[in-house]
Structure formats: structure tokens, C-alpha cells
Design a protein around this motif. Structure first.
Motif, PDB file in Angstrom:
ATOM      1  N   MET A   1       0.790  -1.135   0.037  1.00  0.00           N
ATOM      2  CA  MET A   1      -0.230  -0.167  -0.106  1.00  0.00           C
ATOM      3  C   MET A   1       0.814   1.052  -0.083  1.00  0.00           C
ATOM      4  O   MET A   1       1.933   1.330   0.645  1.00  0.00           O
ATOM      5  N   ALA A   2       0.521   2.095  -0.766  1.00  0.00           N
ATOM      6  CA  ALA A   2       1.118   3.521  -0.765  1.00  0.00           C
ATOM      7  C   ALA A   2       0.717   4.304   0.115  1.00  0.00           C
ATOM      8  O   ALA A   2      -0.402   4.078   0.891  1.00  0.00           O
ATOM      9  N   ARG A   3       1.159   5.350   0.556  1.00  0.00           N
ATOM     10  CA  ARG A   3       0.812   6.347   1.397  1.00  0.00           C
ATOM     11  C   ARG A   3       0.854   7.871   1.050  1.00  0.00           C
ATOM     12  O   ARG A   3       1.819   8.174   0.499  1.00  0.00           O
ATOM     13  N   VAL A   4      -0.041   8.588   1.481  1.00  0.00           N
ATOM     14  CA  VAL A   4      -0.340  10.036   1.048  1.00  0.00           C
ATOM     15  C   VAL A   4      -0.920  10.823   2.155  1.00  0.00           C
ATOM     16  O   VAL A   4      -1.322  10.375   3.158  1.00  0.00           O
ATOM     17  N   ARG A   5      -0.292  12.313   2.142  1.00  0.00           N
ATOM     18  CA  ARG A   5      -0.682  13.173   3.226  1.00  0.00           C
ATOM     19  C   ARG A   5      -2.036  14.012   2.620  1.00  0.00           C
ATOM     20  O   ARG A   5      -1.769  14.651   1.766  1.00  0.00           O
ATOM     21  N   PHE A   6      -3.031  14.208   3.585  1.00  0.00           N
ATOM     22  CA  PHE A   6      -4.147  15.127   3.180  1.00  0.00           C
ATOM     23  C   PHE A   6      -3.523  16.566   3.325  1.00  0.00           C
ATOM     24  O   PHE A   6      -3.330  16.887   4.653  1.00  0.00           O
ATOM     25  N   LEU A   7      -3.465  17.308   2.391  1.00  0.00           N
ATOM     26  CA  LEU A   7      -3.128  18.622   2.533  1.00  0.00           C
ATOM     27  C   LEU A   7      -4.405  19.679   2.790  1.00  0.00           C
ATOM     28  O   LEU A   7      -4.063  20.959   3.037  1.00  0.00           O
ATOM     29  N   GLY A   8      -5.486  19.303   2.836  1.00  0.00           N
ATOM     30  CA  GLY A   8      -6.705  20.241   2.931  1.00  0.00           C
ATOM     31  C   GLY A   8      -7.011  20.946   4.140  1.00  0.00           C
ATOM     32  O   GLY A   8      -6.445  20.291   5.245  1.00  0.00           O
ATOM     33  N   PRO A   9      -7.719  21.920   4.240  1.00  0.00           N
ATOM     34  CA  PRO A   9      -7.871  22.771   5.545  1.00  0.00           C
ATOM     35  C   PRO A   9      -8.847  22.053   6.477  1.00  0.00           C
ATOM     36  O   PRO A   9      -8.919  22.597   7.737  1.00  0.00           O
ATOM     37  N   GLU A  10      -9.830  21.284   5.913  1.00  0.00           N
ATOM     38  CA  GLU A  10     -10.701  20.898   6.830  1.00  0.00           C
ATOM     39  C   GLU A  10     -10.803  19.273   6.542  1.00  0.00           C
ATOM     40  O   GLU A  10     -10.385  18.801   5.584  1.00  0.00           O
ATOM     41  N   PRO A  11     -11.425  18.518   7.589  1.00  0.00           N
ATOM     42  CA  PRO A  11     -11.468  17.160   7.417  1.00  0.00           C
ATOM     43  C   PRO A  11     -12.495  16.635   5.983  1.00  0.00           C
ATOM     44  O   PRO A  11     -13.360  17.432   5.560  1.00  0.00           O
ATOM     45  N   VAL A  12     -12.045  15.597   5.283  1.00  0.00           N
ATOM     46  CA  VAL A  12     -12.818  15.111   4.381  1.00  0.00           C
ATOM     47  C   VAL A  12     -13.075  13.665   4.340  1.00  0.00           C
ATOM     48  O   VAL A  12     -12.585  12.960   4.870  1.00  0.00           O
ATOM     49  N   THR A  13     -14.113  13.373   4.035  1.00  0.00           N
ATOM     50  CA  THR A  13     -14.797  11.909   3.728  1.00  0.00           C
ATOM     51  C   THR A  13     -14.266  11.429   2.356  1.00  0.00           C
ATOM     52  O   THR A  13     -14.692  12.006   1.640  1.00  0.00           O
ATOM     53  N   VAL A  14     -13.587  10.080   2.672  1.00  0.00           N
ATOM     54  CA  VAL A  14     -13.210   9.502   1.316  1.00  0.00           C
ATOM     55  C   VAL A  14     -13.675   8.193   1.168  1.00  0.00           C
ATOM     56  O   VAL A  14     -13.366   7.200   1.816  1.00  0.00           O
ATOM     57  N   PRO A  15     -14.871   8.407   0.177  1.00  0.00           N
ATOM     58  CA  PRO A  15     -15.424   7.008   0.077  1.00  0.00           C
ATOM     59  C   PRO A  15     -14.629   5.827  -0.476  1.00  0.00           C
ATOM     60  O   PRO A  15     -15.162   4.834   0.129  1.00  0.00           O
ATOM     61  N   GLU A  16     -13.612   6.208  -1.298  1.00  0.00           N
ATOM     62  CA  GLU A  16     -12.935   4.859  -1.469  1.00  0.00           C
ATOM     63  C   GLU A  16     -12.125   4.411  -0.556  1.00  0.00           C
ATOM     64  O   GLU A  16     -11.847   3.140  -0.618  1.00  0.00           O
ATOM     65  N   LEU A  17     -12.091   4.981   0.669  1.00  0.00           N
ATOM     66  CA  LEU A  17     -11.575   4.378   1.906  1.00  0.00           C
ATOM     67  C   LEU A  17     -12.332   4.059   2.986  1.00  0.00           C
ATOM     68  O   LEU A  17     -12.311   4.384   4.007  1.00  0.00           O
ATOM     69  N   ASP A  18     -13.530   3.300   2.381  1.00  0.00           N
ATOM     70  CA  ASP A  18     -14.607   3.038   3.278  1.00  0.00           C
ATOM     71  C   ASP A  18     -15.321   4.142   4.113  1.00  0.00           C
ATOM     72  O   ASP A  18     -15.599   4.238   5.168  1.00  0.00           O
ATOM     73  N   SER A  19     -15.386   5.116   3.395  1.00  0.00           N
ATOM     74  CA  SER A  19     -15.823   6.545   3.958  1.00  0.00           C
ATOM     75  C   SER A  19     -15.017   6.973   5.084  1.00  0.00           C
ATOM     76  O   SER A  19     -16.024   7.577   6.015  1.00  0.00           O
ATOM     77  N   ARG A  20     -14.004   6.723   5.102  1.00  0.00           N
ATOM     78  CA  ARG A  20     -13.113   7.241   6.324  1.00  0.00           C
ATOM     79  C   ARG A  20     -12.969   8.544   6.224  1.00  0.00           C
ATOM     80  O   ARG A  20     -12.800   9.390   5.111  1.00  0.00           O
ATOM     81  N   VAL A  21     -13.156   9.450   7.503  1.00  0.00           N
ATOM     82  CA  VAL A  21     -12.806  11.063   7.647  1.00  0.00           C
ATOM     83  C   VAL A  21     -11.432  10.846   7.811  1.00  0.00           C
ATOM     84  O   VAL A  21     -10.747  10.367   8.729  1.00  0.00           O
ATOM     85  N   VAL A  22     -10.873  11.612   6.916  1.00  0.00           N
ATOM     86  CA  VAL A  22      -9.403  12.174   6.738  1.00  0.00           C
ATOM     87  C   VAL A  22      -9.135  13.538   7.215  1.00  0.00           C
ATOM     88  O   VAL A  22      -9.696  14.392   6.679  1.00  0.00           O
ATOM     89  N   GLN A  23      -8.238  13.461   8.486  1.00  0.00           N
ATOM     90  CA  GLN A  23      -8.118  15.012   9.015  1.00  0.00           C
ATOM     91  C   GLN A  23      -6.861  15.765   8.298  1.00  0.00           C
ATOM     92  O   GLN A  23      -6.069  15.089   7.584  1.00  0.00           O
ATOM     93  N   PRO A  24      -6.823  17.146   8.306  1.00  0.00           N
ATOM     94  CA  PRO A  24      -5.787  17.813   7.641  1.00  0.00           C
ATOM     95  C   PRO A  24      -4.424  17.329   8.161  1.00  0.00           C
ATOM     96  O   PRO A  24      -4.258  16.931   9.444  1.00  0.00           O
ATOM     97  N   ASP A  25      -3.585  17.236   7.486  1.00  0.00           N
ATOM     98  CA  ASP A  25      -2.099  16.661   7.706  1.00  0.00           C
ATOM     99  C   ASP A  25      -1.937  15.266   8.066  1.00  0.00           C
ATOM    100  O   ASP A  25      -1.077  14.609   8.516  1.00  0.00           O
ATOM    101  N   GLU A  26      -3.279  14.500   7.904  1.00  0.00           N
ATOM    102  CA  GLU A  26      -3.142  13.044   8.153  1.00  0.00           C
ATOM    103  C   GLU A  26      -2.438  12.129   7.084  1.00  0.00           C
ATOM    104  O   GLU A  26      -2.878  12.597   5.712  1.00  0.00           O
TER     105      GLU A  26
END
Length: 67
Positions: A1-26
Motif C-alpha cells: 500500500m502506498a501512503r499519502v498526506r491530506f493537505l486540505g484545511p478541513e476534514p474530508v470523507t473519502v468514499p474509496e477508503l470505506d468513507s473514512r474521515v481524513v483529517q488535515p495533515d493526516e
């Protein structure tokens, strides 16, 4: 598995990751075959570990002997 960091300013729900909520800088793991779909969005995602990076590292451990 590859790894990426979320750069957005607010949490986002990522449907592709089982609707996981990803926090800024996570940092999250994404399927290797989907890595490019994330990192092409340069304002949202930053690459941390490219696909196959873990598998390409050699172990320092000695191979086990088979009896």
C-alpha cells in the motif's frame, strides 16, 4: 500500500477508503493502483510513500533454513 498526506484545511470523507474521515495533515494508506489518482491532486494530497516501496526494501534478517 502506498501512503499519502491530506493537505486540505478541513476534514474530508473519502468514499474509496470505506468513507473514512481524513483529517488535515493526516497520512493514510491507499491502494497502490490508486496512488496516482491521489497525488495528481497536488492541492489536496502529497505523496509520502510510493507504490511498492515497502516490497522493494531488502530485509537485514537472514533467510530461514527449510528442513
Amino acid at each position: 500500500m502506498a501512503r499519502v498526506r491530506f493537505l486540505g484545511p478541513e476534514p474530508v470523507t473519502v468514499p474509496e477508503l470505506d468513507s473514512r474521515v481524513v483529517q488535515p495533515d493526516e497520512v493514510v494508506e491507499v491502494p497502490d493502483e490508486r496512488f496516482e489518482a491521489y497525488v495528481c491532486q497536488v492541492t489536496n494530497w502529497e505523496p509520502i510513500e510510493e507504490p511498492g516501496a515497502k516490497g522493494s526494501r531488502k530485509s537485514a534478517a537472514r533467510p530461514q533454513k527449510e528442513d
